[in-house]
Design a protein around this motif. Structure first.
Motif, PDB file in Angstrom:
ATOM      1  N   ARG A 178      30.352  50.138  57.225  1.00 28.56           N
ATOM      2  CA  ARG A 178      30.552  48.904  58.003  1.00 28.56           C
ATOM      3  C   ARG A 178      30.355  49.189  59.486  1.00 28.56           C
ATOM      4  NH1 ARG A 178      35.473  47.699  56.463  1.00 28.56           N
ATOM      5  NH2 ARG A 178      34.840  46.927  54.443  1.00 28.56           N
ATOM      6  N   ASP A 231      37.033  53.645  50.090  1.00 30.53           N
ATOM      7  CA  ASP A 231      37.466  52.835  51.230  1.00 30.53           C
ATOM      8  C   ASP A 231      36.998  53.442  52.554  1.00 30.53           C
ATOM      9  OD1 ASP A 231      39.293  54.921  50.743  1.00 30.53           O
ATOM     10  OD2 ASP A 231      40.957  53.829  51.670  1.00 30.53           O
ATOM     11  N   THR A 246      30.901  42.844  51.282  1.00 30.72           N
ATOM     12  CA  THR A 246      31.893  43.473  52.150  1.00 30.72           C
ATOM     13  C   THR A 246      31.267  43.963  53.453  1.00 30.72           C
ATOM     14  OG1 THR A 246      33.160  44.200  50.238  1.00 30.72           O
ATOM     15  CG2 THR A 246      33.569  45.365  52.299  1.00 30.72           C
ATOM     16  N   LEU A 247      30.128  44.627  53.349  1.00 30.15           N
ATOM     17  CA  LEU A 247      29.519  45.266  54.516  1.00 30.15           C
ATOM     18  C   LEU A 247      28.936  44.276  55.514  1.00 30.15           C
ATOM     19  CD1 LEU A 247      27.768  48.222  52.680  1.00 30.15           C
ATOM     20  CD2 LEU A 247      29.861  48.314  54.057  1.00 30.15           C
ATOM     21  N   GLU A 297      29.787  35.265  52.776  1.00 32.34           N
ATOM     22  CA  GLU A 297      30.701  34.336  52.118  1.00 32.34           C
ATOM     23  C   GLU A 297      30.075  33.821  50.836  1.00 32.34           C
ATOM     24  OE1 GLU A 297      31.943  31.195  54.697  1.00 32.34           O
ATOM     25  OE2 GLU A 297      32.337  32.568  56.345  1.00 32.34           O
ATOM     26  N   ASN A 354      29.860  40.875  55.526  1.00 33.98           N
ATOM     27  CA  ASN A 354      30.732  39.699  55.600  1.00 33.98           C
ATOM     28  C   ASN A 354      30.047  38.440  55.058  1.00 33.98           C
ATOM     29  OD1 ASN A 354      32.850  41.159  56.829  1.00 33.98           O
ATOM     30  ND2 ASN A 354      31.815  40.986  58.794  1.00 33.98           N
ATOM     31  N   GLU A 362      27.527  46.584  47.721  1.00 32.56           N
ATOM     32  CA  GLU A 362      28.692  46.223  48.548  1.00 32.56           C
ATOM     33  C   GLU A 362      28.311  45.304  49.714  1.00 32.56           C
ATOM     34  OE1 GLU A 362      31.718  47.009  47.687  1.00 32.56           O
ATOM     35  OE2 GLU A 362      31.217  48.430  46.097  1.00 32.56           O
ATOM     36  N   LEU A 397      33.145  52.804  52.790  1.00 32.11           N
ATOM     37  CA  LEU A 397      32.850  51.429  53.184  1.00 32.11           C
ATOM     38  C   LEU A 397      33.150  51.199  54.660  1.00 32.11           C
ATOM     39  CD1 LEU A 397      34.083  49.445  50.050  1.00 32.11           C
ATOM     40  CD2 LEU A 397      31.726  49.934  50.733  1.00 32.11           C
TER      41      LEU A 397
END
Length: 168
Positions: free
Chosen positions: A42, A35, A114-115, A119, A117, A111, A38
């Motif tokens: 990010r 976490d 997540t990184l 959709e 965004n 990832e 990431l």
């Protein structure tokens, strides 16, 4: 497609990740807790120039599609990261293909949702658009007999200022 991507990345005057951010990307990818890693990645991704972020995002999306078929194509995120990582990250100052570089790029691929965004709907739209584009290109190949294709590279509507010539 791999040849086009490599040619494009080599044609860039600088790497996609600016030199000032390279060490931050590698450092973020080597954080032990997932976490925290990431969150650090990010933050690093948010600092990328918009065109670089768009190119890396699209490549990660494509690579994730490729790795989803690893049973038939033997491509893993680690293999793709080892090939493309040194082209994404700073070309000077880091050890090309180092563990940190590969881990960083592998994490960006695995990832990316997540990184960046991403959709789920946009992933399906891109799959449909890619299938339509493949059919269009196949149709053009039968009508076009030039010795070289010239590509003006634009990502998400942002011109990159790079042209890549590929022999047919």
């Amino acid at each position: 497609i791999a040849g086009l991507l490599v040619a494009y990345l080599r044609a860039l005057p600088d790497s996609l990740v600016p030199a000032a951010l390279c060490k931050e990307f590698v450092r973020a990818a080597t954080v032990a807790k997932k976490d925290e890693m990431l969150a650090a990645l990010r933050k690093a991704v948010a600092q990328l120039p918009p065109v670089s972020a768009a190119v890396i995002k699209r490549m990660c999306m494509h690579f994730a599609t490729l790795t989803s078929h690893k049973a038939t194509n033997s491509l893993t995120a680690n293999k793709l990261a080892a090939i493309f990582g040194p082209l994404w990250l700073c070309r000077k100052g880091l050890i090309q293909g180092s563990y940190g570089e590969v881990l960083c790029c592998e994490t960006l691929i695995t990832e990316h949702v997540t990184l960046f965004n991403v959709e789920e709907k946009s992933l399906k739209d891109i799959d449909v658009a890619m299938a339509l584009r493949r059919m269009e290109l196949a149709n053009q190949r039968h009508r076009f007999n030039a010795s070289t294709f010239i590509f003006d590279i634009a990502v998400d509507g942002l011109a990159t200022g790079v042209q890549v010539a590929l022999p047919c």
